[in-house]
Design a protein around this motif. Structure first.
Motif, PDB file in Angstrom:
ATOM      1  N   SER A   1      -1.616   2.276   0.977  1.00  0.00           N
ATOM      2  CA  SER A   1      -0.957   2.580  -0.292  1.00  0.00           C
ATOM      3  C   SER A   1       0.512   2.205  -0.223  1.00  0.00           C
TER       4      SER A   1
ATOM      5  N   SER B   1      -5.998   5.264  -4.000  1.00  0.00           N
ATOM      6  CA  SER B   1      -5.728   5.549  -2.580  1.00  0.00           C
ATOM      7  C   SER B   1      -4.837   6.765  -2.409  1.00  0.00           C
TER       8      SER B   1
ATOM      9  N   ARG C   1      -5.921  -6.798   0.594  1.00  0.00           N
ATOM     10  CA  ARG C   1      -4.704  -6.026   0.303  1.00  0.00           C
ATOM     11  C   ARG C   1      -3.617  -6.919  -0.286  1.00  0.00           C
TER      12      ARG C   1
ATOM     13  N   SER D   1      -4.675   0.164  -8.177  1.00  0.00           N
ATOM     14  CA  SER D   1      -5.419   0.275  -6.917  1.00  0.00           C
ATOM     15  C   SER D   1      -4.918   1.463  -6.108  1.00  0.00           C
ATOM     16  N   ASP D   2      -3.600   1.595  -6.024  1.00  0.00           N
ATOM     17  CA  ASP D   2      -3.019   2.617  -5.138  1.00  0.00           C
ATOM     18  C   ASP D   2      -3.120   4.032  -5.694  1.00  0.00           C
TER      19      ASP D   2
ATOM     20  N   LYS E   1      -9.441  -7.080   5.390  1.00  0.00           N
ATOM     21  CA  LYS E   1      -8.619  -6.051   4.733  1.00  0.00           C
ATOM     22  C   LYS E   1      -7.257  -6.607   4.323  1.00  0.00           C
TER      23      LYS E   1
ATOM     24  N   TYR F   1      -6.891   2.190   6.858  1.00  0.00           N
ATOM     25  CA  TYR F   1      -7.601   2.389   5.595  1.00  0.00           C
ATOM     26  C   TYR F   1      -7.589   3.870   5.246  1.00  0.00           C
ATOM     27  N   PRO F   2      -7.342   4.234   3.958  1.00  0.00           N
ATOM     28  CA  PRO F   2      -6.871   3.335   2.896  1.00  0.00           C
ATOM     29  C   PRO F   2      -5.374   3.082   3.034  1.00  0.00           C
TER      30      PRO F   2
END
Length: 557
Positions: free
Chosen positions: A291, A424, A407, A420-421, A403, A288-289
Motif C-alpha cells: 500500500s 489493501s 504493482r 487499489s490501495d 507482484k 503482500y499486500p
C-alpha cells in the motif's frame, strides 16, 4: 550442455547483462504511468522546480516543501533536500512536466544502482562466493516488490539517488583502505555530503561504514569505529549549512494523518513502534499486500501488555541476540541484521517523527540486508543440493517479479493506485478519503446516469468510512459533504460542511461550498414562502445563514 549454461551464468559480464535486462524490462511498464500522489510536491506543483535552472537559488535557500504550490509546511519539521530538487529543476528545464521522461530517469537510475550493488558485493565476498552471492542478491533486489513505490513514484527518486551516492561512497572508502589513495577517501566524503543533501536518512551511513569495514576487512572494531569520524564531521558541516539555510524549525501538527502518534500515549507509541518493526520485516520476506499509505488507523495503536508487543519484543530480541552473539565471528547474517537496523533507524520513528507510521520506501536501503540473507541461504542450500537451491531461487524470483509487475501497473495514476490501495489499507483514514475524492471525479466524468449514481454512492461510503476512522480533519468533512451534495442530500451535505467550517474557517474551498449550499437553502426557503409554508421557509433561511452569515437576503427574508 548444462555445464556450459552454468559456466555462462557464472561469467561476470553475462550476469551484468542479465541484471540490466531484468531490471529495466521488469520496470518498463512504469514508463507509461502518469504522475501520482506526492509527485506534485517535486514536479507538477512545485513553483521552484517549474522555474527550471532559475529556481535553483530558491531551492537551496528553502525547505523541501516550500516550493509546493499554495501549500504550507504540514510536516512536523523542516526537510532540507536541495540536491534532489535541483535535479528535478534541471529535468524540468529540458523536458518540462513529462511523466514518460520522469519515469524513464527513475528506471535508469535504479538499473545503475543494481550494477553498483553488484560491484560493491563483489568486493565483500570470498572467491568461492564470488559468482553466486552478488548475482543472487542483485537479482532479488531488482525484482523485490517492496521497491515498486520508489521506482514508480517519481517523488521517491531521492531514495534511489541517495542509495547510489552512498553505495559509491562505500566502494570508494573500501578502495581507499585497500590502496591508500587519498583521492578515494575525499571522493567518499564528497559523495556522502551530497547524499545528505538529497535525503537526511543518509545519516545512517555513519553506522554502515564501520559495520561494513569490520565485517569485510581485517580491521579491528576500534579501527572500524574510527573510520566513521570523518563522516561525522561531514554531517556536522551539513547541519551547519542546513541551519543557516532553513534553520531547525518545528511545526506543531494537529492532524493525525501527518502526526501518526498524535492520539497515542507514550507507552502506546513505544509498543506500536516495536510492532511496526516486525511488520517491516514481514514485508521484506512476504511483500503482500502492499500500500502507498499505512496511516491512521491502518496500523492501530497497541499497549505494552498486548500480545503483539510481547511477540514483537521476543522476535526482535532473538534476532539481535543472534547478531551480537555472532558479531566477532563476522557472520554474514549478523551483518545483515545490524545493517537492517542501522539503515532503518531513522525511518522507524524512534529517533524523529517522520509524519507517517510506516512506509514501504523506508525499506529501500534496509531491504538489501534481506536480499543478502536470502541469497546466502540459497547459497548454503546449494552446497548440499544445487538443484533445490536454484529451483527455490527461481520460484521466488518469479513470484516477486509477478507482484512487482502488477504493482507497477497499480501506480499508473491516482485513480488506479488509490482504488487499489483502499482495499489493501481499508482502515486508513487518508486512503478512504482519497477513494471518496476519486469516485467524485469518476462520477463527474461519466455520461451514464447509472454509473454516476454508483460512483457517488461509493464516494459517500468511503467518505463516511474516513470520518468513522478519524473525525478531526476538515478536508474529510468537506469531501464527504461534496459526495452527499452530488447525491442531492443537501441536509447531510450542509451538516458536514458546517463541521468542516468549524475546523477550518478560512479554507477557500470550504467557503465556496458553504456559500453555494447557503444559496440552495435560500432558494428553497423562497419556494416554501411562496407556497405559504412559513415554518419550513424560516428553517431553510436559518440553514442558509448558518452556512453563510453574510447572506443578507436570507437575513432579510
Amino acid at each position: 550442455m548444462m555445464l556450459n549454461i552454468k559456466k555462462s551464468l557464472n561469467h561476470t559480464k553475462n550476469q551484468l547483462i542479465i541484471l540490466v535486462l531484468l531490471t529495466f524490462g521488469l520496470n518498463a511498464n512504469t514508463l507509461f504511468n502518469d504522475y501520482a500522489l506526492d509527485d506534485a510536491v517535486v514536479m507538477t506543483g512545485n513553483n521552484f522546480v517549474q522555474k527550471g535552472i532559475k529556481g535553483i537559488p530558491e531551492i537551496i535557500t528553502n525547505d523541501y516543501v516550500s516550493g509546493y504550490t499554495k501549500q504550507e509546511n504540514i510536516l512536523t519539521g523542516v526537510r532540507y533536500r536541495p540536491f534532489s530538487l535541483i535535479l528535478f529543476a534541471i529535468e524540468y528545464q529540458f523536458f518540462g512536466t513529462n511523466p514518460f521522461i520522469s519515469h524513464l530517469i527513475n528506471v535508469i537510475l535504479f538499473t545503475l544502482l543494481i550494477l553498483l550493488l553488484y560491484k560493491l558485493l563483489q568486493t565483500f565476498v570470498t572467491p568461492e562466493q564470488s559468482h553466486y552471492l552478488p548475482f543472487a542478491t542483485c537479482l532479488l533486489f531488482a525484482v523485490h516488490p517492496i521497491h515498486s513505490e520508489v521506482i514508480a513514484n517519481v517523488k521517491s527518486r531521492d531514495e534511489i539517488i541517495t542509495f547510489i551516492l552512498l553505495i559509491t561512497s562505500l566502494i570508494s572508502i573500501i578502495k581507499f583502505y585497500k590502496t591508500k589513495k587519498s583521492w578515494m577517501f575525499i571522493n567518499s566524503l564528497f559523495l556522502f555530503f551530497f547524499a545528505l543533501l538529497t535525503k537526511e536518512t543518509a545519516v545512517t551511513f555513519i553506522g554502515v561504514v564501520p559495520l561494513t569495514l569490520y565485517f569485510f576487512s581485517d580491521q579491528s572494531i576500534k579501527r572500524s569505529l574510527r573510520s566513521s569520524l570523518p563522516f561525522i564531521l561531514i554531517f556536522i558541516g551539513y547541519l551547519t549549512i542546513r541551519y543557516f539555510m532553513v534553520g531547525f524549525k518545528h511545526y506543531p501538527v494537529n492532524d493525525v494523518t501527518n502526526a501518526p502518534y498524535l492520539y497515542a500515549t507514550y507507552s502506546q507509541a513505544l509498543a506500536t513502534k516495536f510492532y511496526v518493526l516486525i511488520k517491516y520485516i514481514g514485508l521484506l520476506f512476504f511483500p503482500y499486500p502492499l500500500s502507498s499509505d499505512y496511516g491512521y488507523n491502518q496500523v492501530p495503536y497497541i499497549n505494552l501488555i498486548s500480545l503483539k508487543f510481547f511477540f514483537s519484543l521476543i522476535i526482535l530480541s532473538g534476532i539481535l541476540y543472534y547478531a551480537i552473539n555472532n558479531f566477532k565471528k563476522r557472520a554474514v547474517l549478523s551483518f545483515c541484521i545490524l545493517f537492517f537496523f542501522a539503515t532503518l533507524s531513522v525511518g522507524s520513528n524512534f529517533i524523529i517523527d517522520l509524519g507517517t507510521i510506516m512506509a514501504e520506501r523506508m525499506l529501500f536501503q534496509s531491504s538489501l540486508a534481506a536480499c543478502i540473507a536470502m541469497a546466502f541461504l540459497f547459497m548454503s542450500i546449494s552446497k548440499s543440493s544445487n538443484l533445490l537451491a536454484n529451483t527455490s531461487l527461481l520460484i521466488l524470483l518469479a513470484l516477486f517479479s509477478i507482484k512487482t509487475f502488477s504493482r507497477n501497473r497499480e501506480w499508473k495514476n491516482n485513480e488506479t493506485l488509490i482504488l487499489s490501495d483502499v482495499i489493501s489499507s481499508p482502515n486508513s483514514a487518508r486512503m478512504n478519503l482519497y477513494a471518496c475524492e476519486q469516485y467524485i471525479i469518476k462520477a463527474n466524468k461519466t455520461a451514464s446516469h447509472e454509473s454516476r449514481n454508483n460512483y457517488i454512492n461509493k464516494a459517500v461510503f468511503y467518505g463516511e468510512q474516513s470520518l468513522k476512522i478519524q473525525s478531526t480533519f476538515a478536508y474529510s468533512f468537506l469531501k464527504t459533504g461534496i459526495a452527499y451534495y452530488y447525491q442531492n442530500n443537501y441536509e447531510r451535505s450542509a451538516d458536514l460542511m458546517l463541521q468542516a467550517l468549524k475546523r477550518d474557517s478560512i479554507d477557500p474551498e470550504i467557503r465556496k461550498w458553504t456559500d453555494h449550499l447557503s444559496d440552495i437553502f435560500y432558494k428553497q426557503g423562497n419556494g416554501q414562502y411562496e407556497e405559504r409554508n412559513f415554518d419550513k421557509a424560516i428553517a431553510n433561511y436559518r440553514k442558509s445563514i448558518n452556512l453563510n452569515a453574510n447572506n443578507t437576503e436570507a437575513w432579510y427574508n
